[in-house]
Design a protein around this motif. Structure first.
Motif, PDB file in Angstrom:
ATOM      1  N   LYS A 110      28.538  30.290  30.646  1.00 27.15           N
ATOM      2  CA  LYS A 110      29.098  31.642  30.815  1.00 27.15           C
ATOM      3  C   LYS A 110      30.585  31.589  31.147  1.00 27.15           C
ATOM      4  O   LYS A 110      31.402  32.240  30.507  1.00 27.15           O
ATOM      5  N   SER A 111      30.936  30.838  32.188  1.00 29.46           N
ATOM      6  CA  SER A 111      32.330  30.791  32.629  1.00 29.46           C
ATOM      7  C   SER A 111      33.233  30.220  31.545  1.00 29.46           C
ATOM      8  O   SER A 111      34.338  30.717  31.309  1.00 29.46           O
ATOM      9  N   THR A 112      32.760  29.174  30.876  1.00 21.43           N
ATOM     10  CA  THR A 112      33.552  28.574  29.795  1.00 21.43           C
ATOM     11  C   THR A 112      33.783  29.583  28.683  1.00 21.43           C
ATOM     12  O   THR A 112      34.896  29.708  28.148  1.00 21.43           O
ATOM     13  N   ALA A 113      32.735  30.321  28.328  1.00 23.82           N
ATOM     14  CA  ALA A 113      32.847  31.309  27.252  1.00 23.82           C
ATOM     15  C   ALA A 113      33.802  32.435  27.630  1.00 23.82           C
ATOM     16  O   ALA A 113      34.619  32.873  26.808  1.00 23.82           O
ATOM     17  N   VAL A 114      33.721  32.906  28.866  1.00 22.40           N
ATOM     18  CA  VAL A 114      34.589  34.002  29.297  1.00 22.40           C
ATOM     19  C   VAL A 114      36.040  33.525  29.393  1.00 22.40           C
ATOM     20  O   VAL A 114      36.966  34.245  29.008  1.00 22.40           O
ATOM     21  N   ARG A 115      36.249  32.316  29.897  1.00 23.84           N
ATOM     22  CA  ARG A 115      37.622  31.796  29.953  1.00 23.84           C
ATOM     23  C   ARG A 115      38.196  31.615  28.551  1.00 23.84           C
ATOM     24  O   ARG A 115      39.380  31.854  28.325  1.00 23.84           O
ATOM     25  N   ALA A 116      37.355  31.190  27.603  1.00 23.39           N
ATOM     26  CA  ALA A 116      37.828  31.044  26.220  1.00 23.39           C
ATOM     27  C   ALA A 116      38.255  32.397  25.666  1.00 23.39           C
ATOM     28  O   ALA A 116      39.275  32.500  24.968  1.00 23.39           O
ATOM     29  N   TYR A 117      37.495  33.450  25.977  1.00 21.46           N
ATOM     30  CA  TYR A 117      37.901  34.789  25.540  1.00 21.46           C
ATOM     31  C   TYR A 117      39.191  35.202  26.235  1.00 21.46           C
ATOM     32  O   TYR A 117      40.111  35.761  25.603  1.00 21.46           O
ATOM     33  N   GLY A 118      39.274  34.950  27.548  1.00 19.22           N
ATOM     34  CA  GLY A 118      40.469  35.301  28.295  1.00 19.22           C
ATOM     35  C   GLY A 118      41.698  34.582  27.774  1.00 19.22           C
ATOM     36  O   GLY A 118      42.793  35.159  27.699  1.00 19.22           O
ATOM     37  N   ARG A 119      41.524  33.317  27.399  1.00 27.34           N
ATOM     38  CA  ARG A 119      42.639  32.545  26.840  1.00 27.34           C
ATOM     39  C   ARG A 119      43.115  33.169  25.528  1.00 27.34           C
ATOM     40  O   ARG A 119      44.321  33.314  25.295  1.00 27.34           O
ATOM     41  N   ARG A 120      42.167  33.555  24.671  1.00 26.61           N
ATOM     42  CA  ARG A 120      42.520  34.163  23.391  1.00 26.61           C
ATOM     43  C   ARG A 120      43.212  35.513  23.600  1.00 26.61           C
ATOM     44  O   ARG A 120      44.210  35.825  22.940  1.00 26.61           O
ATOM     45  N   LEU A 121      42.689  36.314  24.525  1.00 29.54           N
ATOM     46  CA  LEU A 121      43.278  37.623  24.801  1.00 29.54           C
ATOM     47  C   LEU A 121      44.677  37.476  25.391  1.00 29.54           C
ATOM     48  O   LEU A 121      45.596  38.242  25.048  1.00 29.54           O
ATOM     49  N   TYR A 122      44.848  36.519  26.278  1.00 23.58           N
ATOM     50  CA  TYR A 122      46.159  36.267  26.886  1.00 23.58           C
ATOM     51  C   TYR A 122      47.185  35.980  25.788  1.00 23.58           C
ATOM     52  O   TYR A 122      48.271  36.564  25.754  1.00 23.58           O
ATOM     53  N   ARG A 123      46.847  35.056  24.888  1.00 18.60           N
ATOM     54  CA  ARG A 123      47.783  34.687  23.819  1.00 18.60           C
ATOM     55  C   ARG A 123      48.085  35.887  22.915  1.00 18.60           C
ATOM     56  O   ARG A 123      49.223  36.085  22.477  1.00 18.60           O
ATOM     57  N   LYS A 124      47.056  36.676  22.641  1.00 22.43           N
ATOM     58  CA  LYS A 124      47.251  37.848  21.786  1.00 22.43           C
ATOM     59  C   LYS A 124      48.229  38.821  22.419  1.00 22.43           C
ATOM     60  O   LYS A 124      49.141  39.340  21.740  1.00 22.43           O
ATOM     61  N   GLN A 125      48.060  39.076  23.708  1.00 21.71           N
ATOM     62  CA  GLN A 125      48.921  40.045  24.386  1.00 21.71           C
ATOM     63  C   GLN A 125      50.360  39.549  24.485  1.00 21.71           C
ATOM     64  O   GLN A 125      51.304  40.324  24.321  1.00 21.71           O
ATOM     65  N   VAL A 126      50.542  38.262  24.753  1.00 21.96           N
ATOM     66  CA  VAL A 126      51.896  37.713  24.847  1.00 21.96           C
ATOM     67  C   VAL A 126      52.570  37.723  23.481  1.00 21.96           C
ATOM     68  O   VAL A 126      53.763  38.015  23.358  1.00 21.96           O
ATOM     69  N   THR A 127      51.804  37.411  22.438  1.00 24.64           N
ATOM     70  CA  THR A 127      52.360  37.464  21.087  1.00 24.64           C
ATOM     71  C   THR A 127      52.786  38.883  20.733  1.00 24.64           C
ATOM     72  O   THR A 127      53.838  39.104  20.114  1.00 24.64           O
ATOM     73  N   LEU A 128      51.978  39.856  21.163  1.00 23.75           N
ATOM     74  CA  LEU A 128      52.254  41.256  20.834  1.00 23.75           C
ATOM     75  C   LEU A 128      53.392  41.830  21.660  1.00 23.75           C
ATOM     76  O   LEU A 128      54.276  42.520  21.129  1.00 23.75           O
ATOM     77  N   ARG A 129      53.399  41.522  22.963  1.00 21.76           N
ATOM     78  CA  ARG A 129      54.307  42.231  23.880  1.00 21.76           C
ATOM     79  C   ARG A 129      55.407  41.345  24.477  1.00 21.76           C
ATOM     80  O   ARG A 129      56.301  41.856  25.155  1.00 21.76           O
ATOM     81  N   GLY A 130      55.334  40.040  24.253  1.00 20.53           N
ATOM     82  CA  GLY A 130      56.362  39.155  24.789  1.00 20.53           C
ATOM     83  C   GLY A 130      55.945  38.514  26.101  1.00 20.53           C
ATOM     84  O   GLY A 130      55.018  38.975  26.782  1.00 20.53           O
ATOM     85  N   GLU A 131      56.637  37.444  26.480  1.00 19.98           N
ATOM     86  CA  GLU A 131      56.291  36.693  27.686  1.00 19.98           C
ATOM     87  C   GLU A 131      56.778  37.359  28.964  1.00 19.98           C
ATOM     88  O   GLU A 131      56.347  37.003  30.053  1.00 19.98           O
ATOM     89  N   THR A 132      57.700  38.305  28.853  1.00 23.77           N
ATOM     90  CA  THR A 132      58.206  38.996  30.031  1.00 23.77           C
ATOM     91  C   THR A 132      58.068  40.500  29.853  1.00 23.77           C
ATOM     92  O   THR A 132      58.038  41.026  28.741  1.00 23.77           O
ATOM     93  N   THR A 133      58.002  41.193  30.985  1.00 27.54           N
ATOM     94  CA  THR A 133      57.908  42.650  30.990  1.00 27.54           C
ATOM     95  C   THR A 133      59.304  43.248  30.818  1.00 27.54           C
ATOM     96  O   THR A 133      60.308  42.546  30.932  1.00 27.54           O
TER      97      THR A 133
END
Length: 356
Positions: A110-133
């Motif tokens: 469970k934890s591995t699967a959720v972290r894998a999703y979180g890792r993918r979502l993190y990269r997606k958001q940074v790619t979309l919005r940039g590394e800084t606010t």
């Protein structure tokens, strides 16, 4: 030894970090995919110097210990469900974002699967919005914290502060504190508060959470408060592998073939896992992913250190596994031997030799 001795230092491929701290989480999110060690024949292994062999084997040991996450049907379904919940939460700040609860038996990843999703979502958001606010701060679209079953509100808040490296004041949870229904209510209210105040989607991961009544409605005051939590939380799960159905047997075979392709052993052959050890591995893991991967990882370590370079029953019988899997092993082995259970699909596609 040092470089001054004429020997180049070798640290290995181990990555020691804690994903519950920002620095460690960033390392997990941003690390490149591991490079699979070179597949060498026995003759090629024999040509290596003693130190070259140590380095090659060290790389194989780290590789086998970190195989995955494997995109099983269970993981793919969970990721799709999480994405549906999390990525549809585009509500304005005055609205509470519904949460997700991944509730399943231990040892299913469970934890591995959720972290894998979180890792993918993190990269997606940074790619979309940039590394800084826009204000110039580091963008951290996903955080990960781990809590014990007895964690109180102060412990929850402290874990969030520790993730960001912020000062933590006050005493930690005492060992004498135990979860109770009133504690569950207070925790539910605190989680509700966090989701109201901050524009975040919470994903909970646990074992037997729904059985404790946290998501059930009721008429008593405490049950009503918990029901509010339940109305805002969607339960998800990861199921173990089963071999009672043809679909389940095909999934099990596909899993073993996928793992087999990633093993770096000189004497590996097509079908070593999916054909020769299929029933055996199911009996010893009871279909639980974590138990299976521990067994295979330890088996590969033993195969490398013994110079055996393949997995078979004689070698695997020497490998110890977790207590839960071993406790259920005899019953499954008896059912398989009696012909009452099989992991082999009725119509299974032919195995393919791995190309160089």
């Amino acid at each position: 030894m040092s470089a001054g001795d004429g020997i180049e230092p070798f640290e290995g491929d181990d990555l020691q970090y804690s994903p519950t701290r920002l620095a460690g989480w960033l390392q997990e999110v941003n690390r490149p995919e591991r490079v699979e060690p070179e597949h060498l024949t026995r003759a090629e292994l024999a040509q290596l110097s003693p130190r070259e062999l140590l380095i090659h084997n060290d790389g194989r040991e780290v590789w086998h210990a970190n195989i995955g996450p494997i995109h099983t049907p269970q993981l793919i379904t969970l990721h799709e469900d999480l994405a549906e919940i999390v990525e549809s939460n585009r509500h304005d700040g005055d609205k509470t974002k519904p949460a997700a609860l991944v509730d399943a038996y231990p040892g299913l990843g469970k934890s591995t699967a959720v972290r894998a999703y979180g890792r993918r979502l993190y990269r997606k958001q940074v790619t979309l919005r940039g590394e800084t606010t826009p204000a110039g701060d580091r963008r951290v679209p996903v955080i990960y914290i781990a809590l014990s079953g007895n964690t109180q509100i102060r412990g929850l808040n402290a874990s969030i502060c520790r993730f960001y490296g912020l000062p933590v004041t006050g005493d930690a949870d005492t060992l004498a504190e135990r979860g109770s229904k009133s504690n569950a209510v207070r925790m539910a209210n605190q989680l509700k508060y966090l989701s109201n105040v901050f524009p975040v989607t919470l994903i909970y991961v646990g074992v037997g959470v729904q059985q404790r009544g946290i998501l059930r409605e009721g008429f008593a005051r405490e049950e009503t408060l918990l029901a509010q939590f339940g109305r805002r939380t969607t339960p998800l799960t990861l199921r173990p592998f089963e071999v009672e159905s043809e679909e389940g047997r095909l999934e099990w075979r596909t899993l073993l073939k996928t793992i087999e392709r990633q093993l770096v052993l000189a004497e590996k052959s097509p079908g070593m896992l999916a054909e020769e050890l299929s029933d055996y591995l199911y009996a010893r893991s009871t279909g639980h992913f974590a138990s299976l991967m521990s067994l295979i990882n330890r088996g590969c370590l033993r195969a490398i250190r013994r110079g055996h370079e393949r997995l078979d029953e004689d070698l695997m019988n020497q490998v110890k596994n977790d207590a839960a899997a071993e406790g259920a092993r005899q019953e499954l082995e008896a059912a398989i031997k009696a012909g009452l259970l099989t992991t082999r699909p009725a119509s299974r596609p032919p195995l393919q030799t791995r190309s160089a």
